[in-house]
Design an enzyme around this catalytic site. Structure first.
Site, PDB file in Angstrom:
ATOM      1  N   LYS A 124     -89.254  -9.689 -15.213  1.00 56.60           N
ATOM      2  CA  LYS A 124     -90.132  -9.203 -14.155  1.00 56.60           C
ATOM      3  C   LYS A 124     -91.062 -10.342 -13.730  1.00 56.60           C
ATOM      4  CE  LYS A 124     -91.945  -5.093 -14.635  1.00 56.60           C
ATOM      5  NZ  LYS A 124     -92.873  -4.007 -15.063  1.00 56.60           N
ATOM      6  N   GLY A 134     -91.075  -3.491 -10.308  1.00 55.92           N
ATOM      7  CA  GLY A 134     -91.933  -2.832 -11.273  1.00 55.92           C
ATOM      8  C   GLY A 134     -93.347  -2.728 -10.769  1.00 55.92           C
ATOM      9  N   SER A 135     -94.280  -2.533 -11.701  1.00 50.31           N
ATOM     10  CA  SER A 135     -95.664  -2.265 -11.318  1.00 50.31           C
ATOM     11  C   SER A 135     -96.348  -3.468 -10.698  1.00 50.31           C
ATOM     12  CB  SER A 135     -96.448  -1.798 -12.556  1.00 50.31           C
ATOM     13  OG  SER A 135     -96.336  -2.748 -13.603  1.00 50.31           O
ATOM     14  N   ASP A 177     -97.416   6.702 -15.175  1.00 52.95           N
ATOM     15  CA  ASP A 177     -96.426   6.555 -14.110  1.00 52.95           C
ATOM     16  C   ASP A 177     -95.042   6.966 -14.596  1.00 52.95           C
ATOM     17  OD1 ASP A 177     -95.705   6.000 -11.512  1.00 52.95           O
ATOM     18  OD2 ASP A 177     -95.382   3.853 -11.850  1.00 52.95           O
ATOM     19  N   ILE A 191     -82.613  -6.615  -9.525  1.00 57.16           N
ATOM     20  CA  ILE A 191     -82.143  -5.288  -9.956  1.00 57.16           C
ATOM     21  C   ILE A 191     -83.189  -4.207  -9.758  1.00 57.16           C
ATOM     22  CG2 ILE A 191     -80.445  -6.140 -11.610  1.00 57.16           C
ATOM     23  CD1 ILE A 191     -82.502  -5.768 -13.828  1.00 57.16           C
ATOM     24  N   GLY A 192     -84.376  -4.554  -9.269  1.00 60.55           N
ATOM     25  CA  GLY A 192     -85.388  -3.525  -9.043  1.00 60.55           C
ATOM     26  C   GLY A 192     -86.765  -4.128  -8.897  1.00 60.55           C
TER      27      GLY A 192
END
Length: 822
Positions: free
Chosen positions: A538, A519-520, A645, A516-517
């Site tokens: 994550k 991250g850092s 961020d 779904i995406g």
């Protein structure tokens, strides 16, 4: 008697102008004692102290007995507790359930026993005497009592139901209350234990509060004058002076009375336990929020750090021989009940939202006194003094030495600052030019690069001595020390620990369909745990390159260290983590409606009806939610946190479309003015001043928030191409700034939302001009996040009721909750 660590004494005058105006502007007039409702209680027969913890999702009870901290079950929220001879009781939030715990039972210690339950009648003013328990019905004021016996061995009586009370307290063998209507005192119980005499002595007085001791009662009259009645065998009724509003919190023991001075929170005691026993020299200049007494000792809630200390002859006998600190190892105790209703004009307790964990607020009672003493900042309880410290030096000497030392330091610092100012003026013009030039360079990236996480090179490679510590290495060190430290490790330990296999099952072996995406430090997958919970997982990227490995370690450490101690309705919650087989994974609450970036910029949102965020009202609310989350990080987290961020892809939307700030992989704790060798962030959102000078402040987050607000207004990406196939990308700041500044806001508004209604115009203007102030090139010209919150609250208020504005997509309960805290 042991000494308090020097860090408990009032802060030197250098900090006074910052914090003196907060906790003592308005003092709560709580009266806590042997048997009065409060958020703290003592069980005097077993030397047990109990308190309701602050800053957690549930306002649970924690106790301290015989050198041990005890977790009291059930782990639910309580509104008040009160203690007696061998047991204490607690009233659950809402007042429909009353539980008690025996502190002497060796077989079932601290086991809860239900004393009262009702689905319709809520109780308040819980009060425990030596053996009796009383409370009154919230709606009617009728009193109920349980447990204790009267002088004839019969069940402890309670007043006739024709009597209606607005306040209660209990002593040893008797209870008293303040009647509604005439504010007179009425007592009942063992008449031979001073109940009749106390009532007779109070007969002509109108009281606002009462607190009971072993054989006497004190309270404040309607005019704020302190009056004590009952037995005076040790001078416990001899109030030194009694001007209106002189005292606030009270604590009564067997033969003494203690009170807090309203103007500064300092303790004053009188009676048989004299000044040398109760008014210990080491606490004479320490400010308290409230105090509570056993028969021969006192416990107090420190102003500022909200930790607890106990002292007095009875407490000294209970201390182990190696005890070096009066501070109980219980963390922060909440100073008052959390309520859902709004506070009166007298105001809300500082950090109230944090202390109540976003589920209410703590209100002040009205007072007229101004503060004199400097309260302590809210920090974790101080460490004990080192063995080498000179504990025999009196506090006054410590303060005088500190003041001379601080004066010397300030004088030296002033000379140094003057020299630096001269040098600064010489190169400031050059830096300003660079700032403008590099700000323009920041948007010279392709549109596909605009939302990528990047690490910018340092503006200069010189001066390595000053910048020798890396922010990433520091983050890693922070977490390792965080895990080792006593109180902090409790927070991390309370998080769930997951296995790699159960997270693999939850994500269908990390299937691409579940992605779904990102991250850092890795890819984010949607998952469903075995217990049915939907989560976002994550997973750190596996890599062999040393630099990437260190970055992954740093981001993982940062998120665990920060999110394990942060709880706020506008921050994404971290449920737990997994460290196994060189894998690092984080497990978050699942945000049903994805990221703000997706709703603003996905290819399907091309028409007014294609996205629920195509409403000016909801867009302003999303900006306000994000600002509140950032405000919590900057102003209420201890230590404060800079996110570094802030961008639309890091603002997620839950099932009720509440916005939450996410991804803390680049964040730093307490790093205001931090100088590093690298500026990190995302193209289009990074603060130009931070990029050029590598000096990090909270205003860097303000810049990112300003860019997000411009995205919400214009519907444009942070960096985009004005025309299909255009040669150069442009930043939304450069695109919208000149037009908004020139009074042409309407030319840049997102056409998909439609033309604003009359009531929406003012709100959009407030939001637009706030955004433009946020993206000023220099941080000192940007507003604080608290100013932004205030402006966005005004903007949303002006939009409320607009007939053309789509309704907020949430349940009535959620919307009501939002309106209550607005």
């Amino acid at each position: 008697m042991t000494n308090l660590p020097s860090s408990l004494f009032p802060i030197p005058f250098i900090f006074a102008s910052i914090i003196i105006f907060f906790p003592f502007l308005l003092l709560p007039t709580a009266v806590n004692g042997l048997g009065s409702a409060s958020t703290t209680a003592v069980v005097y027969g077993t030397g047990t102290f109990c308190g309701i913890v602050a800053g957690e999702p549930t306002r649970r009870i924690l106790c301290y007995q015989n050198g041990q901290t005890i977790q009291v079950l059930p782990n639910v929220s309580f509104q008040a507790i009160s203690g007696g001879r061998s047991f204490f009781c607690g009233l659950l939030s809402g007042g429909f359930t009353l539980l008690c715990w025996d502190t002497t039972d060796s077989y079932f210690p601290f086991q809860p026993r239900r004393l009262y339950y009702s689905s319709t009648v809520s109780l308040t003013d819980l009060t425990v005497g030596d053996t009796q328990v009383c409370a009154r019905a919230l709606s009617t004021g009728i009193v109920r009592c349980w447990r204790g016996k009267d002088g004839n061995g019969h069940e402890f009586p309670f007043p006739n139901e024709d009597l209606h009370f607005r306040g209660l307290t209990s002593g040893c063998g008797f209870s008293c209350g303040i009647l509604k209507g005439n504010n007179s005192v009425h007592c009942w119980g063992q008449r031979e234990r001073n109940g009749d005499e106390i009532q007779r002595q109070f007969r002509n007085l109108s009281m606002s509060s009462l607190v009971g001791g072993e054989s006497h009662v004190c309270g404040l009259t309607i005019k704020g004058v302190l009056v004590c009645q009952g037995s005076n065998n040790a001078g416990q009724l001899n109030v030194p002076f009694s001007s209106p509003s002189e005292f606030s919190s009270l604590a009564l023991g067997a033969n003494f009375t203690c009170a807090l001075r309203s103007k500064n929170g300092l303790v004053m005691c009188w009676g048989r336990i004299n000044r040398s026993e109760i008014e210990n020299d080491m606490i004479q200049n320490v400010s308290f929020e409230s105090i509570v007494a056993g028969l021969d000792y006192v416990c107090g809630l420190l102003t500022g750090n909200l930790s607890v200390i106990c002292w007095g002859p009875g407490w000294s006998r209970r201390l182990s021989t190696n005890s070096t600190d009066l501070v109980l190892p219980m963390g922060m105790i909440i100073p008052g009940p959390c309520i859902k209703d709004s506070c009166s004009s007298c105001g809300t307790y500082p950090n109230s939202e944090v202390l109540c964990h976003g589920s209410g607020r703590i209100c002040y009672s009205c007072q007229t006194e101004d503060p004199l003493a400097v309260p302590l900042p809210i920090t974790p309880p101080p460490s004990p003094p080192s063995p080498s410290s000179n504990s025999s030096t009196p506090p006054a000497g410590i303060r005088n030495t500190r003041e001379r030392l601080i004066s010397l330091i300030l004088g030296s610092a002033g000379a140094f600052v003057g020299l630096c100012s001269v040098l600064f003026c010489l190169w400031f013009g050059t830096c300003r030019l660079l700032l403008q030039r590099k700000s323009n360079n920041l948007v010279q990236a392709t549109a596909s690069e605009a939302d990528a996480d990047i690490t910018f090179p340092a503006a200069s490679t010189t001066d390595t001595t000053i910048r020798s510590f890396s922010s990433k290495r520091q983050n890693s060190r922070t977490l390792r020390s965080y895990r080792r430290s006593g109180s902090s490790s409790i927070v991390v330990d309370r998080m769930e620990t997951f296995t790699l296999s159960e997270l693999a099952i939850a994500t269908n072996n990390f299937s691409i369909d579940n992605k779904i995406g990102s991250g850092s430090f890795g890819i984010v997958y949607r998952g469903k745990l075995e217990d049915g919970r939907e989560v976002a997982i994550k997973r750190g990227e596996t890599c062999t390159r040393k630099k990437k490995f260190q970055e992954r370690e740093s981001a993982f450490d940062s998120e665990v260290a920060l999110l394990s101690r942060l709880h706020h309705k506008h921050l994404v919650g971290l449920l737990g983590f997994c460290e196994q087989n060189d894998e690092k994974l984080l497990v978050y609450e699942y945000m049903t409606n994805g990221s703000l970036h997706y709703h603003l910029h996905n290819a399907h949102n091309t028409e007014r009806t294609s996205s629920v965020v195509n409403s000016w009202r909801l867009r302003i609310k999303i900006a306000l939610d994000a600002a509140r989350g950032i405000e919590y990080l900057h102003n209420y987290a201890v230590p404060s946190i800079i996110h570094r961020d802030i961008k639309s892809s890091n603002i997620l939307l839950d099932s009720n479309w509440n916005a939450r700030v996410s991804d803390f992989g680049l964040s730093l704790m307490g790093e205001e003015g931090h100088i590093s060798t690298k500026a990190v962030g995302t193209v289009g959102y990074i603060d130009p001043e931070y990029y050029v000078m590598n000096v990090l402040t909270t205003k860097s987050d303000v810049y990112g928030l300003g860019v997000v607000m411009l995205e919400l207004l214009t519907g444009k990406r942070a960096v985009f191409r004005e025309e299909e196939g255009g040669a150069s990308p442009v930043g939304v700041v450069e695109y919208a700034g000149p037009r908004i500044g020139g009074g042409e806001l309407w030319s840049v508004l997102d056409y998909r939302v439609g033309e604003p209604e009359a009531n929406e115009v003012e709100g959009l203007e407030i939001m637009a001009y706030s955004a433009m102030h946020c993206v000023n090139l220099e941080g000192k010209e940007r507003p604080s996040v608290s100013d932004i919150v205030a402006n966005l609250e005004r903007a949303l208020a002006s939009v409320e009721g607009s007939p053309g504005s789509l309704p907020l997509p949430c349940s009535n309960e959620t919307c009501d909750d939002y309106m209550a805290v607005r």
